[in-house]
Design a protein around this motif. Structure first.
Motif, mmCIF file in Angstrom:
data_model
loop_
_atom_site.group_PDB
_atom_site.id
_atom_site.type_symbol
_atom_site.label_atom_id
_atom_site.label_comp_id
_atom_site.label_asym_id
_atom_site.label_seq_id
_atom_site.Cartn_x
_atom_site.Cartn_y
_atom_site.Cartn_z
ATOM 1 N N ASN A 365 0.844 -1.193 0.000
ATOM 2 C CA ASN A 365 0.000 0.000 0.000
ATOM 3 C C ASN A 365 0.880 1.243 0.000
ATOM 4 O O ASN A 365 1.679 1.455 0.915
ATOM 5 N N LEU A 366 0.733 2.075 -1.033
ATOM 6 C CA LEU A 366 1.527 3.297 -1.158
ATOM 7 C C LEU A 366 0.669 4.552 -1.043
ATOM 8 O O LEU A 366 1.058 5.619 -1.517
ATOM 9 N N SER A 367 -0.489 4.444 -0.411
ATOM 10 C CA SER A 367 -1.390 5.591 -0.299
ATOM 11 C C SER A 367 -0.764 6.739 0.482
ATOM 12 O O SER A 367 -1.170 7.901 0.314
ATOM 13 N N ALA A 368 0.239 6.462 1.327
ATOM 14 C CA ALA A 368 0.908 7.535 2.071
ATOM 15 C C ALA A 368 1.653 8.491 1.143
ATOM 16 O O ALA A 368 1.980 9.618 1.540
ATOM 17 N N LEU A 369 1.913 8.063 -0.091
ATOM 18 C CA LEU A 369 2.585 8.938 -1.058
ATOM 19 C C LEU A 369 1.649 9.963 -1.674
ATOM 20 O O LEU A 369 2.101 10.856 -2.401
ATOM 21 N N GLY A 370 0.350 9.847 -1.444
ATOM 22 C CA GLY A 370 -0.599 10.780 -2.022
ATOM 23 C C GLY A 370 -1.286 10.224 -3.244
ATOM 24 O O GLY A 370 -1.418 9.007 -3.413
ATOM 25 N N SER A 371 -1.707 11.104 -4.127
ATOM 26 C CA SER A 371 -2.507 10.729 -5.285
ATOM 27 C C SER A 371 -1.800 9.717 -6.185
ATOM 28 O O SER A 371 -0.597 9.842 -6.463
ATOM 29 N N ARG A 372 -2.550 8.722 -6.642
ATOM 30 C CA ARG A 372 -2.038 7.729 -7.601
ATOM 31 C C ARG A 372 -1.933 8.292 -9.009
ATOM 32 O O ARG A 372 -1.245 7.731 -9.872
ATOM 33 N N ASP A 373 -2.592 9.409 -9.285
ATOM 34 C CA ASP A 373 -2.592 9.975 -10.633
ATOM 35 C C ASP A 373 -1.168 10.141 -11.159
ATOM 36 O O ASP A 373 -0.306 10.698 -10.482
ATOM 37 N N GLY A 374 -0.925 9.669 -12.366
ATOM 38 C CA GLY A 374 0.348 9.940 -13.021
ATOM 39 C C GLY A 374 1.480 8.998 -12.681
ATOM 40 O O GLY A 374 2.610 9.223 -13.130
ATOM 41 N N TRP A 375 1.249 7.929 -11.939
ATOM 42 C CA TRP A 375 2.328 6.979 -11.656
ATOM 43 C C TRP A 375 2.612 6.168 -12.911
ATOM 44 O O TRP A 375 1.709 5.542 -13.481
ATOM 45 N N GLU A 376 3.884 6.140 -13.318
ATOM 46 C CA GLU A 376 4.254 5.544 -14.602
ATOM 47 C C GLU A 376 5.572 4.793 -14.497
ATOM 48 O O GLU A 376 6.471 5.194 -13.760
ATOM 49 N N GLY A 377 5.710 3.751 -15.298
ATOM 50 C CA GLY A 377 6.970 3.048 -15.432
ATOM 51 C C GLY A 377 7.296 2.176 -14.249
ATOM 52 O O GLY A 377 6.706 2.307 -13.165
ATOM 53 N N LEU A 378 8.245 1.274 -14.422
ATOM 54 C CA LEU A 378 8.748 0.436 -13.341
ATOM 55 C C LEU A 378 10.119 -0.072 -13.787
ATOM 56 O O LEU A 378 10.266 -0.645 -14.872
ATOM 57 N N ALA A 379 11.141 0.185 -12.952
ATOM 58 C CA ALA A 379 12.512 -0.215 -13.290
ATOM 59 C C ALA A 379 13.200 -0.726 -12.035
ATOM 60 O O ALA A 379 12.779 -0.432 -10.911
#
Length: 383
Positions: A365-379
């Motif tokens: 759970n990454l909700s502490a980071l704020g809005s999920r909008d715009g999360w992109e990519g994975l490396a």
């Protein structure tokens, strides 16, 4: 000057990390997450990167998930990370700390890309060449010379050339997801760069694959790409080569499933060898390859269940059950016996995988980071 960072948990001892881009219009950032030896994730850390994000449009409104309509917006090579800021049309280079790889330090400042709305990048360490794909009103490919970490002047230097592609967008941000650019990659031998464009997903305007040869003497792209429009290719989102084989790749086709393609050399012409309809998920857009299992995973934003496709038999092998509350499956990667998937919800799913199936072992759970909008990519960075 170092970038401002925000630590959510104590510094870990492990030496591996995952990264994704937060394409936020108020300021882009990289989120780094510790990857432990048991495959689990923890201790996210955000680093601002001195850029501006921009969300693509759907039906004339900003899209909040899959904001770039692409794959490969973050790339890691050795101790170097590359990413983009679509709102400021810039590309960024960072050094990754081997002591704590969540710490990334900018190398030079942001560099203008020369196009509009950058969405994907590809890097060849062998050539010292970085290629950036754009999907806005000035769509196409720009290239950069990369001086590696440890060299006299490390950083990114524009090569000056811009290679336009027939992307039918007249405004930025683009209206998608169709009629946009999807992905850019080097082939395994790093002798060519491949780009996929997804058009309207019907036979009248099929998808395109463009292949740019690499001039090995100058380590630059040859300006005239080879264009292929194989019958049956509709809306290709991503391209992933099968291991170290230059001749075989899998395209995710958002219209229906997976496309197996054959690349001929030296012509670089692309032909379609088999289409696999994937009914378990709508609009499969992202791919991740498990080389040791010879399985390509297909993922779609409308269903959280990853679909495993056998690359030798070119058919569906199994589907992994995933909780509905994860709201879809987006950018992903395989490391060892684990599949990592950026969710539609604010989190990352971790699946243990083998030749016969997979199971969810963590829902971070990454909700502490704020809005999920715009999360992109994975490396991945891993020692």
């Amino acid at each position: 000057m170092s970038s401002p960072t925000k630590t959510l948990q104590p510094v870990p001892a492990t030496k591996k990390a995952l990264y994704f881009l937060d394409n936020n219009p108020f300021g882009t950032s990289i989120v780094a997450i510790t990857l432990s030896d048991d495959g689990t994730l923890s201790a996210p850390k955000r680093t601002l990167i001195n850029g501006v994000g921009l969300l693509g449009r759907r039906a004339n409104r900003p899209t909040h998930m899959d904001s770039l309509f692409s794959q490969d917006s973050v790339v890691v090579s050795g101790n170097t990370l590359f990413t983009i800021s679509p709102g400021s049309d810039t590309v960024h280079m960072f050094a990754i700390s081997p002591e704590d790889p969540r710490n990334v330090t900018p190398i030079g400042g942001p560099v203008k890309t020369g196009g509009s709305f950058p969405v994907s990048l590809a890097y060849s360490r062998k050539l010292g060449l970085l290629a950036v794909l754009h999907s806005g009103h000035k769509g196409g490919v720009s290239t950069f010379r990369v001086n590696e970490l440890g060299s006299e002047n490390p950083g990114i230097k524009p090569l000056g050339d811009f290679f336009p592609l027939p992307i039918p967008q007249t405004e930025t941000p683009p209206l998608g997801p169709t009629n946009t650019a999807g992905d850019i990659v080097f082939n395994p031998s790093q002798t060519a760069v491949f780009v996929v464009l997804k058009f309207d997903g019907v036979a009248k305007f099929p998808g395109h694959v463009f292949a740019f040869p690499v001039d090995q003497k100058t380590a630059t792209l040859v300006p005239a790409p080879v264009q292929s429009r194989p019958a049956g290719l509709l809306a290709p989102y991503s391209i992933t080569f099968v291991g170290n084989d230059d001749t075989r790749a899998v395209l995710s086709d958002a219209a229906f499933g997976a496309e197996f393609i054959q690349v001929s050399y030296p012509s670089l012409e692309v032909t379609l060898t088999k289409s696999v309809t994937i009914s378990m998920t709508s609009a499969p857009c992202w791919t991740a390859y498990a080389a040791h299992l010879k399985i390509m995973f297909l993922l779609g934003g409308f269903d959280p269940a990853p679909v495993a496709v056998d690359v030798e038999k070119q058919d569906i092998k199994y589907t992994i059950t995933a909780p509905a509350e994860t709201l879809g499956a987006f950018d992903s990667l395989v490391y060892g016996d684990y599949l990592y998937v950026l969710q539609g919800a604010a989190g990352i799913s971790v699946f243990k995988i083998d030749a016969n199936g997979g199971k969810l072992v963590q829902n971070l759970n990454l909700s502490a980071l704020g809005s999920r909008d715009g999360w992109e990519g994975l490396a991945l960075y891993g020692k």
